[in-house]
Design an enzyme around this catalytic site. Structure first.
Site, PDB file in Angstrom:
ATOM      1  N   GLY A 299     102.915 -86.554  69.506  1.00  0.00           N
ATOM      2  CA  GLY A 299     104.329 -86.784  69.256  1.00  0.00           C
ATOM      3  C   GLY A 299     104.575 -88.144  68.628  1.00  0.00           C
ATOM      4  O   GLY A 299     103.668 -88.774  68.068  1.00  0.00           O
TER       5      GLY A 299
ATOM      6  N   ASP B 120      93.551 -75.267  69.393  1.00  0.00           N
ATOM      7  CA  ASP B 120      93.826 -76.669  69.711  1.00  0.00           C
ATOM      8  C   ASP B 120      94.141 -76.821  71.195  1.00  0.00           C
ATOM      9  O   ASP B 120      95.004 -76.114  71.725  1.00  0.00           O
ATOM     10  CB  ASP B 120      95.020 -77.139  68.856  1.00  0.00           C
ATOM     11  CG  ASP B 120      95.227 -78.638  68.916  1.00  0.00           C
ATOM     12  OD1 ASP B 120      94.268 -79.368  69.220  1.00  0.00           O
ATOM     13  OD2 ASP B 120      96.358 -79.088  68.651  1.00  0.00           O
TER      14      ASP B 120
ATOM     15  N   ASN C  92      94.077 -84.905  63.535  1.00  0.00           N
ATOM     16  CA  ASN C  92      95.068 -83.857  63.798  1.00  0.00           C
ATOM     17  C   ASN C  92      96.478 -84.312  63.463  1.00  0.00           C
ATOM     18  O   ASN C  92      96.900 -85.395  63.871  1.00  0.00           O
ATOM     19  CB  ASN C  92      95.022 -83.448  65.269  1.00  0.00           C
ATOM     20  CG  ASN C  92      93.712 -82.768  65.658  1.00  0.00           C
ATOM     21  OD1 ASN C  92      92.754 -82.753  64.894  1.00  0.00           O
ATOM     22  ND2 ASN C  92      93.692 -82.211  66.847  1.00  0.00           N
TER      23      ASN C  92
END
Length: 287
Positions: free
Chosen positions: A178, A84, A229
Site C-alpha cells: 500500500g 501472490d 511487485n
C-alpha cells in the site's frame, strides 16, 4: 504459453535488472499489462492474490483468461502467472488451475513450520516444472487479511529457506504494502546486504514496490533484487483516470457510459504506470 519465472529471474539477477510483477484484478488489468510488456519486449509476471482470484470467480477462470488472452493478443514475451502471498491450501489450488508459478507465504508461521511446508512445496513444484517463491520476515501493511508490521527478516532464517531449493525469496527489509507513510524510515539495506551474503545468487523479491524512491529501487536491484511487485500504484492510477473521466462528465456524453469507454482511461493509465516501472526496473528489451 506461460513459463515459470526461474529463467527470467536468473537472467535479471545476472543482468542487474528486475522483472516486474504486476497484480491483475480483471480483464482490463490483464490486457493492459500484457500489451505493455509486449510493446516494451519485457518479461513480466502477472500476480494474483487469493482475494483477486476469488473476485474473478476462481483461479481456473484466471488461468483460462490469461492463456486465451495471450493467444488472442499474440503475446511472445515470457509471461509467468504467479500466486501472490499464497496460503498452503491456495498453492495447491493454483497448481491444479494451471498457474506457472506460486508463492507460499509462510512468514507468519514459526520458522520450523515455514521450513516444513516450503520443503514440501519445493518437491511438488520441481516435479511439475513450476517456480516457487517463499517469504521470511513480514511485509508491512495488509494484503488479503494478512497483516504485517514490516519486520526485517533474519538472514539465517533466509538461508534455511533458500537452501531448500526455492526459486526466489521475499525477505522483509522494511517494505510495506500500500501507500508508504510520511514517517517511513526507508528500506533496510543493511538487512538486504546481510541476506544477500547468506543466500548468494538466490533471486530476491521486493514486495510493496509502490512509492519506494527510485534511488532505493536501483540500489536494491544492485544488491540482488530481481523481482519487484507493483499493485497499489496501478490501482491509484486507474482510479485517478476514471475519476477524471466521470468528473468531466464524459460518461454523460454520447455513449460515454459504455463500460468499454468508461474503463478505457483507467486502462491507459495502467499501461503508463507499467511502462514507467519497466523502464525503471531495466527489463525493457530483455525478453
Amino acid at each position: 504459453m506461460l513459463v515459470n519465472a526461474k529463467e527470467m529471474l536468473q537472467k535479471a539477477r545476472e543482468g542487474k535488472y528486475a522483472v516486474g510483477q504486476f497484480n491483475i484484478n480483471n480483464l482490463e488489468w490483464t490486457k493492459a499489462i500484457l500489451l505493455t510488456a509486449e510493446e516494451m519486449r519485457s518479461p513480466v509476471i502477472l500476480g494474483v492474490s487469493e482475494g483477486a482470484g476469488k473476485y474473478m470467480t476462481g483461479f481456473g477462470t484466471v488461468a483460462a483468461m490469461v492463456k486465451a488472452m495471450m493467444e488472442e493478443l499474440k503475446i511472445t514475451v515470457p509471461v509467468a502467472l504467479h500466486l501472490d502471498h499464497g496460503t498452503y491450501e491456495g498453492c495447491y489450488k493454483c497448481i491444479k488451475a494451471g498457474f506457472s508459478s506460486i508463492m507460499f507465504d509462510g512468514s507468519h508461521f514459526p520458522i520450523e513450520e515455514n521450513v516444513e511446508k516450503t520443503k514440501e512445496l519445493v518437491h511438488v513444484t520441481e516435479n511439475l516444472g513450476l517456480s516457487l517463491e517463499a517469504e521470511v520476515g513480514s511485509i508491512g501493511g495488509e494484503e488479503d487479511g494478512v497483516v504485517g508490521m514490516g519486520e526485517c527478516a533474519d538472514p539465517d532464517e533466509c538461508k534455511r529457506i533458500a537452501d531448500l531449493g526455492v526459486t526466489m525469496l521475499a525477505a522483509g527489509i522494511g517494505n510495506i504494502h500500500g501507500k508508504y507513510p510520511k514517517n517511513w524510515p526507508g528500506l533496510s539495506f543493511e538487512t538486504l546486504e546481510a541476506v544477500k551474503a547468506k543466500v548468494g545468487d538466490m533471486p530476491l523479491v521486493l514486495h510493496g514496490g509502490t512509492g519506494i524512491p527510485e534511488d532505493m529501487i536501483k540500489k536494491a536491484i544492485s544488491l540482488g533484487v530481481a523481482k519487484i511487485n507493483v499493485n497499489t500504484e496501478c490501482q491509484l492510477s486507474f482510479a485517478e483516470a476514471t475519476r477524471e473521466y466521470i468528473e468531466a462528465g464524459k460518461d454523460q456524453q454520447g455513449k460515454g457510459y459504455d463500460p468499454r469507454k468508461l474503463l478505457a482511461p483507467g486502462t491507459e493509465a495502467i499501461k503508463a504506470t507499467v511502462r514507467e516501472k519497466i523502464e525503471l526496473f531495466g527489463s525493457a528489451n530483455k525478453a
